[in-house]
Design a protein around this motif. Structure first.
Motif, short mmCIF file in Angstrom:
data_model
loop_
_atom_site.label_atom_id
_atom_site.label_comp_id
_atom_site.label_asym_id
_atom_site.label_seq_id
_atom_site.Cartn_x
_atom_site.Cartn_y
_atom_site.Cartn_z
N ASN A 101 0.45 -5.63 -9.48
CA ASN A 101 0.09 -4.22 -9.60
C ASN A 101 -1.11 -3.87 -8.73
N PHE A 102 -2.05 -4.83 -8.64
CA PHE A 102 -3.26 -4.61 -7.83
C PHE A 102 -2.88 -4.36 -6.37
N ARG A 103 -1.95 -5.16 -5.87
CA ARG A 103 -1.51 -4.98 -4.47
C ARG A 103 -0.77 -3.65 -4.29
N ILE A 104 0.02 -3.28 -5.30
CA ILE A 104 0.74 -2.00 -5.23
C ILE A 104 -0.24 -0.84 -5.19
N VAL A 105 -1.26 -0.91 -6.06
CA VAL A 105 -2.25 0.17 -6.12
C VAL A 105 -3.08 0.21 -4.85
N LEU A 106 -3.41 -0.95 -4.28
CA LEU A 106 -4.15 -0.99 -3.01
C LEU A 106 -3.34 -0.30 -1.91
N GLY A 107 -2.05 -0.58 -1.86
CA GLY A 107 -1.18 0.09 -0.89
C GLY A 107 -1.15 1.59 -1.11
N PHE A 108 -1.09 1.99 -2.37
CA PHE A 108 -1.09 3.41 -2.72
C PHE A 108 -2.38 4.08 -2.26
N ILE A 109 -3.52 3.42 -2.48
CA ILE A 109 -4.81 3.97 -2.07
C ILE A 109 -4.88 4.10 -0.55
N ALA A 110 -4.37 3.09 0.17
CA ALA A 110 -4.40 3.12 1.63
C ALA A 110 -3.60 4.30 2.18
N ILE A 111 -2.38 4.50 1.67
CA ILE A 111 -1.54 5.61 2.11
C ILE A 111 -2.18 6.95 1.76
N SER A 112 -2.78 7.00 0.57
CA SER A 112 -3.45 8.24 0.15
C SER A 112 -4.65 8.55 1.03
N ILE A 122 -9.01 3.72 -10.55
CA ILE A 122 -7.62 3.69 -10.11
C ILE A 122 -7.10 2.26 -10.11
N LEU A 123 -7.92 1.33 -9.61
CA LEU A 123 -7.51 -0.08 -9.54
C LEU A 123 -7.35 -0.69 -10.92
N VAL A 124 -8.30 -0.40 -11.81
CA VAL A 124 -8.28 -0.99 -13.15
C VAL A 124 -7.09 -0.49 -13.95
N ASN A 125 -6.78 0.80 -13.80
CA ASN A 125 -5.66 1.36 -14.55
C ASN A 125 -4.32 0.90 -14.03
N GLN A 126 -4.31 0.32 -12.84
CA GLN A 126 -3.09 -0.25 -12.25
C GLN A 126 -1.95 0.78 -12.21
N THR A 127 -2.33 2.03 -12.00
CA THR A 127 -1.32 3.10 -12.01
C THR A 127 -1.42 3.90 -10.72
N PRO A 128 -0.46 3.75 -9.81
CA PRO A 128 -0.48 4.52 -8.56
C PRO A 128 -0.06 5.97 -8.80
N SER A 129 -0.92 6.68 -9.51
CA SER A 129 -0.59 8.06 -9.90
C SER A 129 -1.42 9.06 -9.10
N ASP A 130 -0.76 10.13 -8.65
CA ASP A 130 -1.46 11.18 -7.90
C ASP A 130 -2.54 11.87 -8.73
N ALA A 131 -2.43 11.78 -10.05
CA ALA A 131 -3.39 12.46 -10.93
C ALA A 131 -4.81 11.93 -10.75
N TYR A 132 -4.96 10.67 -10.28
CA TYR A 132 -6.28 10.09 -10.09
C TYR A 132 -6.93 10.51 -8.77
N LEU A 133 -6.12 10.98 -7.83
CA LEU A 133 -6.62 11.21 -6.48
C LEU A 133 -7.64 12.34 -6.35
N PRO A 134 -7.42 13.52 -6.98
CA PRO A 134 -8.38 14.61 -6.78
C PRO A 134 -9.82 14.26 -7.17
N ILE A 135 -9.99 13.26 -8.05
CA ILE A 135 -11.34 12.85 -8.45
C ILE A 135 -12.12 12.33 -7.25
N ILE A 136 -11.43 11.60 -6.36
CA ILE A 136 -12.13 10.95 -5.26
C ILE A 136 -12.27 11.84 -4.02
N PHE A 137 -11.55 12.97 -3.98
CA PHE A 137 -11.58 13.81 -2.77
C PHE A 137 -12.99 14.12 -2.29
N PRO A 138 -13.85 14.72 -3.13
CA PRO A 138 -15.19 15.08 -2.64
C PRO A 138 -16.01 13.87 -2.23
N PHE A 139 -15.90 12.77 -2.97
CA PHE A 139 -16.71 11.59 -2.68
C PHE A 139 -16.33 10.96 -1.35
#
Length: 474
Positions: free
Chosen positions: A275-286, A340-357
């Protein structure tokens, strides 16, 4: 007199220049968010849930205490988006596009906050670079064109970052606003509760070290206003919890503390690594869609470089100032990504949190590079190229039709029913979810021919495939 006149003219020209540049940035942000919205607005089933909930609030007075169920079905999202959406629907007479315009406005306001608060916390250059990057980011524009509960999150996240910064600088009057913003973010999307942890850790650190920005909180006015700031937005959820076992508050808090260590308790380290590798891939594409959609290596390079730029001074000096704006930004960015990594969930719902940072981090890195004489013009060329290509990507993405096809499907449903009573059914991938047809249900109601809850002879089946929306009668 001549000296004062020259200074006044120079100051006025500078103000006009800054005003003109940020005005162009905001107009660009607005254009990319509303262009072709009537044809291309994303309108999926979960969005339909909120539209129906907002409609029932306005017409039948049914005030929702919680929102749609989350990916963990025993939990619900907060009801705030329903309340916000109901205002837009009321003003525009239930036109479904009103929600898209609402989130587009939030996007433009957030672009302005990136400039205004970025200039206040960092510098005017950082603020402007951040605003321009935010205005054209394809991923951000996509969210701002989608009337859904995660879309306003960046607006409140920027305010949260600013209020925490001001609080740590010693202005305790910002503390109740931090509490308010955490409560509002929770009421939009449960995933935003990740932002509670940076605040909690900073508070504990200040308490242990006996810092003034914690000691001064022992003030009746601050305690009272902070209590009100927490209770008022959380009141509907609290009412709901009294008859539902406190799942939304106490159980949820316990679950968030348990989640990071669940893979150890369940002895599922193998699954965790997968799951960690899947989420890392998700973060990279995002990150590619967020930073520079045309090139993944450049997007990742810029992000990693900006991260190193933030971390290096603290490693070099082997100390950090917790009230330093760059440290606060780095801390919130790491915790948000860690969530995002800890929750092991490649969900778009987590992404807007990181946009400004992420955008602030890259803006700081660009501002640093612009100070290096030999790199100044190559960096300007890269930045301009990013703005042009990201803006083009955002514009091109807006030409993809979604809402248009939903309306065409709804018109076909109405024609197939022969204006008789009918049941609306879902079929195929995704139809196992209750909300699958709710976007069509809202549009059908808006068109004046809603499905019935009674079991009737006419059945209309909706199926969404890679080839499009298929409507059939049985």
């Amino acid at each position: 007199y001549g000296i004062f006149k020259a200074l006044f003219v120079e100051f006025f020209l500078r103000i006009n220049k800054a005003f003109f540049l940020i005005l162009l940035t905001l107009l660009l942000a607005l254009f990319l968010r509303i262009y072709n919205l009537s044809q291309g607005m994303t309108f999926i089933g979960d969005q339909g849930w909120f539209y129906l909930s907002a409609r029932d609030l306005l017409i039948h007075g049914k005030i929702p205490l919680v929102g749609i169920t989350s990916s963990h079905t025993w939990l619900h999202q907060g009801p705030l988006w329903t309340y916000m959406l109901s205002i837009a629907l009321f003003i525009f007479r239930f036109n479904p596009l009103s929600g898209g315009y609402l989130t587009a406005i939030f996007g433009v306001l957030t672009t302005f906050l990136m400039y205004k608060l970025g200039s206040s916390v960092f510098s005017a250059r950082v603020g402007f670079v951040a605003a321009l990057l935010y205005a054209v980011s394809p991923l951000i524009v996509f969210f701002d064109r989608m009337p859904f509960d995660p879309s306003p999150i960046p607006f409140f996240t920027v305010l949260y970052f600013f209020t925490v910064f001001k609080w740590l600088k010693g202005n305790i009057n910002y503390f109740p606003f931090i509490i308010l913003l955490i409560a509002l973010l929770y009421n939009l999307e449960l995933a935003t509760f990740t932002l509670f942890f940076p605040f909690a850790l900073l508070f504990v650190y200040g308490f242990i070290k006996n810092k003034d920005w914690v000691k001064k909180l022992l003030n009746k006015k601050i305690i009272l206003s902070s209590s009100v700031a927490l209770i008022v937005p959380m009141f509907p959820v609290i009412i709901y919890d009294f008859s539902n076992g406190f799942k939304q508050t106490i159980v949820f808090l316990g679950w968030t503390l348990y989640k990071p260590f669940s893979f150890l308790i369940n002895h599922s380290s193998g699954n965790f690594l997968v799951n960690f590798r899947i989420v890392l891939g998700f973060i990279a594409i995002s990150l590619q869609k967020l930073v520079f959609q045309f090139n993944l290596p450049i997007a990742v390079f810029l992000f990693v470089s900006s991260l190193v730029f933030l971390i290096y001074p603290f490693l070099k000096n082997k100390k950090f100032e917790i009230r330093d704006s760059k440290f606060i930004l780095l801390f919130m960015l790491i915790v948000s990504l860690g969530g995002i990594l800890v929750n092991q969930t490649p969900s778009d719902a987590y992404l807007p949190i990181i946009f400004p940072f992420v955008i602030f981090s890259i803006a700081l890195f660009f501002a640093f590079l612009l100070k290096i004489k030999i790199l100044k013009y190559p960096v300007i060329i890269l930045f301009v190229l990013m703005i042009i290509l990201n803006g083009y990507s955002s514009f091109k993405n807006s030409l993809v039709y979604d809402f248009k096809y939903r309306l065409e499907a709804v018109n076909k449903i109405i024609s197939l029913t022969g204006h008789q009573e009918y049941n609306l059914l879902g079929s195929g991938s995704g139809s196992q979810f209750k909300s699958f047809t709710m976007n069509y249900e809202y549009l059908l109601w808006w068109k004046g021919h809603p499905p019935t809850n009674k079991n009737v002879k006419v059945k209309i089946v909706v199926s969404e495939t890679q080839n499009g929306i298929i409507i059939s009668k049985r």
